[in-house]
Structures are given as structure tokens and as C-alpha cells.
Design a protein around this motif. Structure first.
Motif, PDB file in Angstrom:
ATOM      1  N   ASP A 201       4.812 -10.941  -3.618  1.00 62.17           N
ATOM      2  CA  ASP A 201       4.898  -9.488  -3.429  1.00 62.17           C
ATOM      3  C   ASP A 201       3.688  -8.827  -4.114  1.00 62.17           C
ATOM      4  O   ASP A 201       3.148  -9.369  -5.079  1.00 62.17           O
ATOM      5  N   VAL A 202       3.281  -7.664  -3.622  1.00 61.01           N
ATOM      6  CA  VAL A 202       2.094  -7.009  -4.191  1.00 61.01           C
ATOM      7  C   VAL A 202       2.322  -6.542  -5.627  1.00 61.01           C
ATOM      8  O   VAL A 202       1.373  -6.353  -6.394  1.00 61.01           O
ATOM      9  N   HIS A 203       3.583  -6.386  -6.004  1.00 58.40           N
ATOM     10  CA  HIS A 203       3.920  -5.950  -7.368  1.00 58.40           C
ATOM     11  C   HIS A 203       4.266  -7.159  -8.242  1.00 58.40           C
ATOM     12  O   HIS A 203       4.886  -8.117  -7.767  1.00 58.40           O
TER      13      HIS A 203
HETATM   14 ZN   LIG Z   1       6.635  -4.875  -4.052  1.00 56.28          ZN
END
Ligand SMILES: [Zn+2]
Length: 358
Positions: A201-203
Motif C-alpha cells: 500500500d502507498v501508506h
Molecule cells: Zn493506503
């Protein structure tokens, strides 16, 4: 491959979240889920409704006082004289957020206003009338997928919504309420000795990192946008490598804004190498698609072909694998992202669906 999803997961209907000083329209909308379900149909992957496992699997990774808060927060909120439409914190207690600490004592106040401040660590996890049920059923999808793998399936996909990887042992955050991936790990640990969690995930997967930070039986790896100027800001740095017995069993790979496929894949190769040297018995993928170039919250620049390539490389690990859905907010693109990933993972030929790039 079997997939798992419960209709009650749709009922969660957030109305707002705070982003850079503004109350904004929600991004975790039900249409995301519809797009993911449509992708599974396109791939002829059967979607099963998970059994009701109650709260016991969640209690394996979350504090009992936090679970009690979550279960009763909306009902308690209604006892306020003029309650807002959702439970949302307005107080931010001092909290020692050191990565090596797992839990705090229960909230000393019985006020729902205090508890909202204590157990919701940001303003992106509002609690509405159906949030708890949806979050609990989301864990059941993860449990069903993990049990399928525990019982011999080579892989399974949990369509988890709400997502889970930002939830700590005792605190909600970032559109997440219960840590589905961590709960899947706990289920897998009943059979497998060593588990690796790989979060794309990007986070940063801050909640998952915290839950397993002191353990060497669970390796946590996260590739994400650099928290120096991106959510979740306070953790996700390369210097966070684990604590105590867990020292050396957490790997963060922060990447600059705008990172494209080639550079991202080079870092992913490093992550895979760490998985190989760890020699896990099973794998959990925290499968977010918000690193896609078109994502409205993401700041990386990946294509669906990148997700396809990633999936093929994960497959080559030949490990029992649970895929747990995390973020991805580009409603018009998330279905194609999942399709590309699963085609890569299952060695299927591309369907020819568009894989748009900016
Ligand atoms: Zn995310």
C-alpha cells in the motif's frame, strides 16, 4: 483461488474525514468494493461469505478496552446532548508514540468524548452506526482466507473493507478500525511458525508494524511513500528495524513522491530478498492499490503493469499466501489494478482491460 467478502462490509458509510485542515468527502466509498467485486467476477473467482467468527480473532491482536470502545462507541455517542453524526475525536491526549511500545492503559475517563480522542488517533476514522459491524465482518473475511490457507489452499484473497493496516493494538486510524492483516497472521501462526507480511500500500503499514514490532516470528516489510511529508508521518522510517526479540525483523522502504515502476520494483526486489533470507512458512500481502498513478490520495506513480509484475514475483516465492485488501481510492481504476495483480499472481493471460497511466 477462493475469495471472501461479507455483504455487511458495505454498510459502513463514512461521511467525512479531515485532510489538510478541511473536512472532506469520504474516500472509502462502497463503490470501491463494487469495483473489486466486479474484477473478481471478470476473473471467474468465486466469492464466499465468511462465517461469523465473532470478536475472538480480533482479540488476538487488539486490546480488550479498545474493542469495547469500538463496539459501543456509536451508541454511547448518542447520549451526548447534541451529538455530531459520527463519532470523531476532538481531543488529542499526550501519547508516547514510541514504536517499541505496544499498548497504553485503558482510557481513564468514561466519557465517550474522551474515548473518541483516546482510541481514534486521527480524524479519518469516523464511527457511524454500521462501522463496527462492517469492520468485524471485514476481519471475518481475513479469517476465512487465512483458514483456507491454513487448511491447505495455496492462496486466498480477502476483500477487506474497511481496511486494516493502520490500526494499532489499541487505536484506530486512516480509514481502518480492526487490523485484518494482523488477524490473518494470528490465524496462520496456529499452523505456521514464521510469517512474513509484505505491505505494498502507498501508506506505511504502521499498525501492523507496531503489533509485531517486538517479535521475530513475524517479519514485517512495508514499501511506501516517505513519511517525511506523507501520512502516517510519525512512523515508516528506515531506522525502525524492530525492538527486543524483534530487532531486525521490521523493514521499511520509504520512497520519494513520484516514484515510478522501475525504481519501485528495484526496492521491491530488496524486500523479496529479505523475505527469502527470512524463510517464512507463509506470507500475508497487505494489498493496497493507492500507489497507482491515478489514486486521489496516493503520491507515487505506479501502473497496473507494475502490480502485475509484483504479483508474478510474489508467486515465485511459492509460499502459502493470504492476500488482504488494503487501500486504493481511484474508483475507476481499482478494479483494473486488482485484475492485473491477480492475473500476474495466477499466471493468467491479461484480459486486455485498460491499465491507464497518467
Ligand atoms: Zn493506503
Amino acid at each position: 483461488m477462493q475469495a471472501y467478502f461479507a455483504p455487511e462490509q458495505m454498510a459502513h458509510d463514512p461521511k467525512q474525514f479531515m485532510w489538510e485542515g478541511r473536512l472532506c468527502d469520504p474516500k472509502d466509498v462502497a463503490e470501491r468494493t463494487q469495483a473489486l467485486l466486479a474484477a473478481l467476477r471478470t476473473l471467474h473467482i468465486d466469492v464466499h461469505e465468511p462465517d461469523d467468527y465473532g470478536v475472538t480473532p480480533a482479540a488476538a491482536v487488539h486490546a480488550s478496552d479498545y474493542l469495547a470502545f469500538l463496539a459501543h462507541a456509536y451508541e454511547e455517542w448518542q447520549t451526548l446532548s447534541n451529538p455530531g453524526m459520527e463519532v470523531l475525536g476532538s481531543h488529542s491526549p499526550y501519547y508516547n508514540a514510541r514504536v517499541e511500545s505496544l499498548a497504553r492503559p485503558p482510557c481513564p475517563s468514561t466519557s465517550i468524548v474522551a474515548k473518541a480522542g483516546y482510541y481514534l488517533s486521527d480524524l479519518s476514522s469516523p464511527i457511524g452506526p454500521h462501522t463496527y459491524t462492517s469492520a468485524l465482518r471485514s476481519t471475518h473475511s481475513a479469517v476465512a482466507a487465512a483458514r483456507a490457507v491454513r487448511e491447505g489452499a495455496s492462496s486466498a484473497y480477502a476483500l477487506c473493507r474497511p481496511s486494516g493496516h493502520h490500526v494499532r493494538h489499541d487505536c484506530a486510524a486512516g480509514f481502518c478500525y480492526l487490523n485484518n492483516g494482523a488477524i490473518a497472521v494470528a490465524q496462520l501462526r496456529e499452523k505456521f511458525a514464521r510469517i512474513a507480511v509484505l505491505d505494498i500500500d502507498v501508506h506505511h503499514g504502521d499498525g501492523t508494524q507496531q503489533i509485531f514490532y517486538r517479535r521475530d516470528d513475524v517479519l514485517t516489510i512495508s514499501l511506501h511513500a516517505d513519511p517525511i511529508d506523507y501520512y502516517p508521518f510519525f512512523t515508516g522510517y528506515a531506522s525502525e528495524t524492530g525492538h527486543g526479540a524483534g530487532q531486525g525483523y521490521n523493514l521499511n522502504l520509504p520512497l520519494p513522491r513520484g516514484t515510478e515502476d522501475t525504481v519501485w520494483l528495484a526496492h521491491f526486489a530488496h524486500a523479496l530478498e529479505r523475505v527469502r533470507t527470512y524463510k517464512p512458512d507463509a506470507l500475508v500481502i497487505a494489498l493496497g492499490f493507492d500507489a497507482h498513478a491515478q489514486d486521489p490520495l496516493g503520491v507515487l506513480d505506479l501502473s497496473n503493469e507494475c502490480f502485475r509484475a509484483v504479483a508474478a514475483q510474489i508467486r515465485q516465492l511459492s509460499l502459502p499466501t493470504v492476500l488482504v485488501q488494503e487501500g486504493g481510492y481511484a474508483v475507476d481504476h481499482i478494479g483494473a489494478s486488482l485484475t492485473a495483480f491477480l492475473e500476474g499472481f495466477l499466471e493468467r493471460r491479461p484480459t486486455g482491460l485498460p491499465s491507464p497511466r497518467r
